[in-house]
Design a protein around this motif. Structure first.
Motif, short mmCIF file in Angstrom:
data_model
loop_
_atom_site.label_atom_id
_atom_site.label_comp_id
_atom_site.label_asym_id
_atom_site.label_seq_id
_atom_site.Cartn_x
_atom_site.Cartn_y
_atom_site.Cartn_z
N VAL A 185 39.81 41.53 43.25
CA VAL A 185 39.02 41.23 41.83
C VAL A 185 39.75 40.29 41.11
O VAL A 185 39.08 39.32 40.48
N ASN A 186 40.98 40.32 40.83
CA ASN A 186 41.76 39.27 40.29
C ASN A 186 41.40 38.69 38.56
O ASN A 186 41.81 37.47 38.48
N ALA A 187 40.52 39.34 38.19
CA ALA A 187 40.06 38.98 36.66
C ALA A 187 39.33 40.00 36.18
O ALA A 187 38.83 41.00 36.86
N VAL A 188 39.45 40.05 34.79
CA VAL A 188 38.77 40.88 34.02
C VAL A 188 37.35 40.67 33.96
O VAL A 188 37.02 39.54 33.44
N SER A 189 36.40 41.57 34.07
CA SER A 189 34.88 41.43 33.77
C SER A 189 34.78 41.57 32.23
O SER A 189 35.20 42.39 31.52
N MET B 228 50.59 41.95 36.55
CA MET B 228 50.11 41.40 35.10
C MET B 228 50.98 41.54 33.92
O MET B 228 51.95 41.89 34.07
N ALA B 229 50.79 40.63 32.79
CA ALA B 229 51.53 40.59 31.70
C ALA B 229 50.91 40.72 30.52
O ALA B 229 49.69 40.46 30.72
N TYR B 230 51.40 41.36 29.44
CA TYR B 230 50.77 41.55 28.33
C TYR B 230 51.70 41.76 27.02
O TYR B 230 52.77 42.25 27.49
N ASP B 231 51.26 41.51 25.88
CA ASP B 231 52.03 42.00 24.71
C ASP B 231 51.57 43.28 23.95
O ASP B 231 50.16 43.42 24.38
N ASN C 212 42.64 42.26 24.68
CA ASN C 212 44.30 41.98 24.23
C ASN C 212 44.27 40.60 24.82
O ASN C 212 44.05 40.59 26.12
N PRO C 213 44.22 39.67 23.95
CA PRO C 213 44.16 38.16 24.41
C PRO C 213 45.21 37.92 24.82
O PRO C 213 45.25 36.71 25.89
N THR C 214 46.34 38.65 24.95
CA THR C 214 47.63 38.13 25.70
C THR C 214 47.81 38.58 27.11
O THR C 214 48.68 38.27 28.00
#
Length: 152
Positions: free
Chosen positions: A30-34, A62-65, A138-140
Motif C-alpha cells: 500500500v505504502n501511502a495513506v488514502s 513510519m515517522a511522525y510527531d 497529522n501532516p508530519t
C-alpha cells in the motif's frame, strides 16, 4: 564438513522460522495513506481451500510527531462477492519481528513486521484481498513502508 554442518543448521533454522511465522503467500504494498482525493488500494487474489488459515501481518516503517493513529482497512471478496471486512491497527500485534522504535522530543521513528489477525477460510474459492491505509490527520506522518502481508 564444517560447511555442511552450517548449511544444515541454516536450513533447519529457516524451516523452523517458516513453521513459526508462516510462509508468505501475498504482499500488498500500500505504502501511502488514502485520502478523500487520492485512494491508494492494493489487491491480490488467492485460490484458497476450506480450513486454510491466513495470518494477516503488517510490515511498517513510519515517522511522525505526536500521535499518528493508522489503520489498514481490508475488504475480502469470495469469488467476487463481499465476504469479510477487517480494520487492523498495525501497531497492535501479537508477534513482532525486527521492531525498532525511537522517540525523542515527541518525534517517533518506528519500523516493524507484526502479526495482527487471522482469517479462517470457510470453503474452497478464490479470495480477493483489497487493502488501503487510513490515518488521523497529522501532516508530519511519513510512511516509508506500509504493507499487508498474508501468510499461511
Amino acid at each position: 564438513m564444517k560447511h555442511l554442518i552450517w548449511g544444515s543448521l541454516l536450513a533447519a533454522s529457516l524451516s523452523s522460522c517458516s513453521a513459526l511465522f508462516g510462509e508468505e503467500v501475498a504482499r500488498l504494498p500500500v505504502n501511502a495513506v488514502s485520502t478523500a482525493g487520492r485512494e491508494v488500494v492494493r489487491e491480490t487474489s488467492l485460490p484458497l481451500r476450506k480450513d486454510d488459515v491466513l495470518a494477516v501481518w503488517s510490515d511498517m516503517d513510519m515517522a511522525y510527531d505526536g500521535e499518528a493513529p493508522v489503520r489498514f482497512q481490508i475488504l475480502v471478496l469470495k469469488n467476487g462477492a463481499p465476504f469479510n471486512q477487517l480494520e487492523i491497527d498495525p501497531t497492535e500485534k501479537n508477534v513482532s519481528v525486527g521492531e525498532v522504535k525511537t522517540s525523542l522530543n515527541g518525534k517517533t521513528n518506528w519500523r516493524f513486521s507484526g502479526k495482527n489477525a487471522e482469517v479462517t477460510i470457510p470453503e474452497n474459492a478464490t479470495y480477493t484481498f483489497k487493502a488501503r491505509l487510513i490515518a488521523a490527520n497529522n501532516p508530519t506522518l511519513l510512511i516509508k513502508r506500509a504493507e499487508v502481508v498474508l501468510k499461511k
